[in-house]
Scaffold this motif. Structure first.
Motif, mmCIF file in Angstrom:
data_model
loop_
_atom_site.group_PDB
_atom_site.id
_atom_site.type_symbol
_atom_site.label_atom_id
_atom_site.label_comp_id
_atom_site.label_asym_id
_atom_site.label_seq_id
_atom_site.Cartn_x
_atom_site.Cartn_y
_atom_site.Cartn_z
ATOM 1 N N LYS A 2 -9.681 -3.262 -4.552
ATOM 2 C CA LYS A 2 -8.502 -2.356 -4.477
ATOM 3 C C LYS A 2 -7.509 -2.768 -3.106
ATOM 4 N N ILE A 3 -6.589 -2.779 -3.793
ATOM 5 C CA ILE A 3 -5.364 -3.439 -2.970
ATOM 6 C C ILE A 3 -3.999 -2.428 -3.370
ATOM 7 N N LEU A 4 -3.363 -2.256 -2.302
ATOM 8 C CA LEU A 4 -2.036 -1.921 -2.242
ATOM 9 C C LEU A 4 -0.998 -3.422 -2.544
ATOM 10 N N LYS A 5 -0.047 -2.924 -3.345
ATOM 11 C CA LYS A 5 0.930 -3.449 -3.809
ATOM 12 C C LYS A 5 2.512 -3.230 -2.505
ATOM 13 N N LYS A 6 3.140 -3.927 -2.254
ATOM 14 C CA LYS A 6 4.185 -4.127 -1.368
ATOM 15 C C LYS A 6 5.476 -4.184 -3.044
ATOM 16 N N VAL A 7 6.361 -3.143 -2.494
ATOM 17 C CA VAL A 7 7.331 -3.370 -3.560
ATOM 18 C C VAL A 7 8.641 -3.862 -2.924
ATOM 19 N N LYS A 8 9.066 -4.807 -3.671
ATOM 20 C CA LYS A 8 10.767 -5.249 -2.597
ATOM 21 C C LYS A 8 11.462 -4.231 -3.445
ATOM 22 N N LYS A 9 12.234 -3.872 -3.268
ATOM 23 C CA LYS A 9 13.816 -3.313 -3.562
ATOM 24 C C LYS A 9 15.027 -4.092 -3.028
ATOM 25 N N CYS A 10 15.928 -3.883 -3.963
ATOM 26 C CA CYS A 10 17.393 -3.995 -4.201
ATOM 27 C C CYS A 10 17.898 -3.575 -2.645
ATOM 28 N N PRO A 11 17.756 -3.773 -1.827
ATOM 29 C CA PRO A 11 19.414 -2.788 -1.109
ATOM 30 C C PRO A 11 20.443 -1.839 -1.548
ATOM 31 N N ILE A 12 21.186 -2.539 -2.356
ATOM 32 C CA ILE A 12 22.606 -3.050 -3.039
ATOM 33 C C ILE A 12 22.402 -1.823 -4.294
ATOM 34 N N CYS A 13 21.006 -2.195 -5.603
ATOM 35 C CA CYS A 13 20.640 -1.364 -6.491
ATOM 36 C C CYS A 13 19.446 -0.258 -6.695
ATOM 37 N N GLY A 14 18.828 -0.876 -6.039
ATOM 38 C CA GLY A 14 17.761 0.108 -5.855
ATOM 39 C C GLY A 14 16.147 -0.457 -6.069
ATOM 40 N N LYS A 15 16.404 -1.512 -7.305
ATOM 41 C CA LYS A 15 15.664 -1.576 -8.173
ATOM 42 C C LYS A 15 14.654 -2.867 -7.575
ATOM 43 N N PRO A 16 13.267 -2.818 -7.804
ATOM 44 C CA PRO A 16 12.533 -3.711 -7.635
ATOM 45 C C PRO A 16 12.799 -4.880 -8.216
ATOM 46 N N ALA A 17 12.987 -6.079 -7.026
ATOM 47 C CA ALA A 17 13.911 -7.345 -6.874
ATOM 48 C C ALA A 17 13.223 -7.956 -8.748
ATOM 49 N N GLU A 18 12.240 -8.065 -8.988
ATOM 50 C CA GLU A 18 12.466 -9.254 -10.650
ATOM 51 C C GLU A 18 13.079 -8.284 -11.415
ATOM 52 N N GLN A 19 13.700 -7.214 -11.101
ATOM 53 C CA GLN A 19 14.569 -6.227 -11.922
ATOM 54 C C GLN A 19 16.366 -6.431 -12.197
ATOM 55 N N CYS A 20 16.439 -6.890 -10.820
ATOM 56 C CA CYS A 20 18.194 -6.525 -10.121
ATOM 57 C C CYS A 20 18.828 -7.455 -10.129
ATOM 58 N N GLN A 21 20.205 -7.666 -10.945
ATOM 59 C CA GLN A 21 20.618 -8.302 -11.507
ATOM 60 C C GLN A 21 22.043 -8.441 -10.514
ATOM 61 N N CYS A 22 21.615 -8.268 -8.481
ATOM 62 C CA CYS A 22 22.977 -8.370 -7.575
ATOM 63 C C CYS A 22 23.155 -9.534 -7.420
ATOM 64 N N ARG A 23 22.169 -10.419 -7.430
ATOM 65 C CA ARG A 23 22.092 -12.123 -6.865
ATOM 66 C C ARG A 23 22.354 -12.281 -5.145
#
Ligand code: R5P
Length: 308
Positions: free
Chosen positions: A186-207
């Motif tokens: 049982k583990i928690l997951k950390k989600v990395k988000k883009c500081p510009i669009c706020g989307k999770p890193a893997e969905q972000c297009q901001c480069r």
């Protein structure tokens, strides 16, 4: 015949191991010269003996490492047969790969230094190095044994907090430790988000540059409602991983929340913060702290008995 030499960072732990094992020990004379250099002297005959050097590597990682290397080299010069390092907290094990071109692979350098002064074997506890499972592994040519304190910590918590505890890892890195301690994962997951669009890193297009993605959310599919929970990890360093996980469990309706880790580095005010936030906080004596209420000595003794 085995003999324990204690470095200045693990005197109490080394004495405990030697007394419980019923073998001779010596606390190596150490001091720091006024210019900051380290001095060691072994005051006992080690010729022909299997020498066990007990020395954890926090605080003052560099000085602790240097002291360990000097003791090992002095023992080798005196004719020790084998040199076994017991290093509960193995410094530099978090730099276990080159994350960026040009970086030093620090743990490899540490292993090379140890080999150069004749270390034949190493015993360590819940090393961060490549998240290896408990058991034997190779550290750049040094045969190592990694033992896990997870089960000891949970036994302690069952006595101090509640018999019925749900054990959670605060992130992906803790999954091997959790699996070994509980048989579940049982583990928690950390989600990395883009500081510009706020989307999770893997969905972000901001480069934006990879390192600019910030961890802004801890997610889980675990039902915490009314449960007594322990968050278990290998290391509490800045404390941010543990603090976020504790907050998550609380905000999702957990009853009691305890925090446990093998190594308590407790940078800045994280010890105070975690004491305030949790119902119970415990780490092992791999590093001496005010909440080191579980000893790793039995784990190390078990391994030394196999060698002796
Ligand atoms: C990460 O993989 C480790 O298991 C720990 O969660 C991490 O090293 C803890 O660091 P900090 O206390 O700085 O968040």
């Amino acid at each position: 015949m085995m003999l324990i030499l204690n470095g200045s960072k693990s005197t109490l732990l080394g004495e405990k191991i030697a007394i419980d094992l019923g073998i001779k020990f010596e606390n190596v004379s150490t001091r720091v010269f006024p210019d900051g250099e380290t001095y060691v002297r072994i005051n006992t005959d080690v010729k022909g003996r299997d020498v066990v050097i007990v020395q954890t590597m926090f605080p003052d990682q560099n000085d602790s490492l240097m002291e360990f290397l000097l003791i090992a080299d002095a023992a080798k010069e005196m004719g020790a047969k084998n040199i076994i390092g017991v290093v509960p907290y193995l410094a530099y094990s978090r730099q276990d790969r080159k994350f960026q071109p040009g970086e030093a692979l620090s743990i490899k350098t540490v292993a090379n230094l140890m080999k150069a002064v004749g270390v034949n074997k190493l015993i360590t506890v819940d090393t961060h190095y490549q998240h290896v499972k408990p058991g034997e592994f190779d550290l750049f040519g040094i045969p190592c044994i990694n033992v896990s304190a997870g089960r000891l910590l949970l036994d302690h918590l069952k006595e101090k907090v509640d018999k019925d505890l749900m054990t959670i890892g605060p992130d992906l890195g803790s999954s091997e430790m959790i699996k070994y301690a509980t048989g579940e994962e049982k583990i928690l997951k950390k989600v990395k988000k883009c500081p510009i669009c706020g989307k999770p890193a893997e969905q972000c297009q901001c480069r934006v540059k990879k390192k600019k993605y910030e961890i802004t959310e801890v997610v889980s599919e675990i039902d915490f409602t009314g449960k007594n929970v322990v968050i278990l990890d290998d290391i509490i360093a800045s404390g941010s991983t543990m603090i976020n996980a504790v907050k998550k469990a609380k905000s999702e309706g957990a009853n009691k929340v305890a925090a446990a880790a093998t190594h308590g580095l407790f940078m800045k005010d994280s010890l105070i913060k975690l004491k305030e936030l949790t119902d119970y906080l415990v780490v092992t004596d791999s590093i001496f702290t005010p909440v080191s209420n579980v000893s790793v000595a039995p784990l190390i003794i078990e391994e030394l008995k196999k060698i002796n």
